[in-house]
Enzyme design. Sequence first.
Site: not given
Length: 293
Positions: A113-115
């Site tokens: 999700c950080d992407a």
Amino acid sequence: GRARRKFGVWQLIRARPNFNKDWTYAALYAGFMAVPASVAGSRYQDAMLELGRSFAWQLGPRLTHADDQAIGQTYMQLYLEHHDPSMMAPTRQRFDTVMEMPDNPAKPLWWWCDALFMAPPVLAELSKATGDRRYLTFLDREWSITSGKLYDPEQHLFYRDSSFLDKHEQNGKNIFWSRGNGWVMAGLVRVLEYMPKDDPLRPKYIHQLQQMAAAITPLQGRDGLWRPGLLDAEAYPLPENSGSAFITYALAYGVREHLLGRKRYLPVVKKAWAGLLSHIYEDGRLGCIQPIG
């Protein structure tokens, strides 16, 4: 302003000798770029110009990895201000290459999700800078794939990656990581910042921001901050300030841009800001930040 100056100066002096193209620093550069001129913002902008030139405006080494593209946000912001083609060329070339590559059905391009903070804002900036909507179309396709896999449609929060789908906190609830959801919310508002106001994709991103804001607000601690595991505050009593700062930023942006109701969310932002300020050390360092990995 005073707190921002104190923290910013500490951070700049501390980080400058180690400036690199990694995502850990890219998030810091995004922060430096946001410092208003009224708080000596030009000092940070100048440092970022110097940084871009020293790296010849190159992204990190891994072609498709979002972590190595995050620094492109800063390059693109500088390009949008100075209009020097050399500032944008390597970033544009990188994404033009990535966009031609076929999707891997087994593993999304943005599989964690950080992407969604690292790469999508760069694509939105590229679209704004070039007037080419293909960058937004690609952004939306990949965001939809990642969101489809990692966004919980009922709880309106993101799992860190697919390995967390079946894991649980000590209290039996799902693991929704504070900083991970902060990354996504910050990614959402940075995409919205560069997406044209009349773009047909826009309502979808506003809607997800509104859903996440509504889900995350009741999880705010009494001190105004969020815990590392959003649904199990007891598991770790201290706040997690990197996640809390991203969440605060996204909520504040939402209120300022009239995407989130002022009456409901401004008190949340004020409480969170006060909580964050309470963790600034005498020398300017911000405490209670979960290490990476």
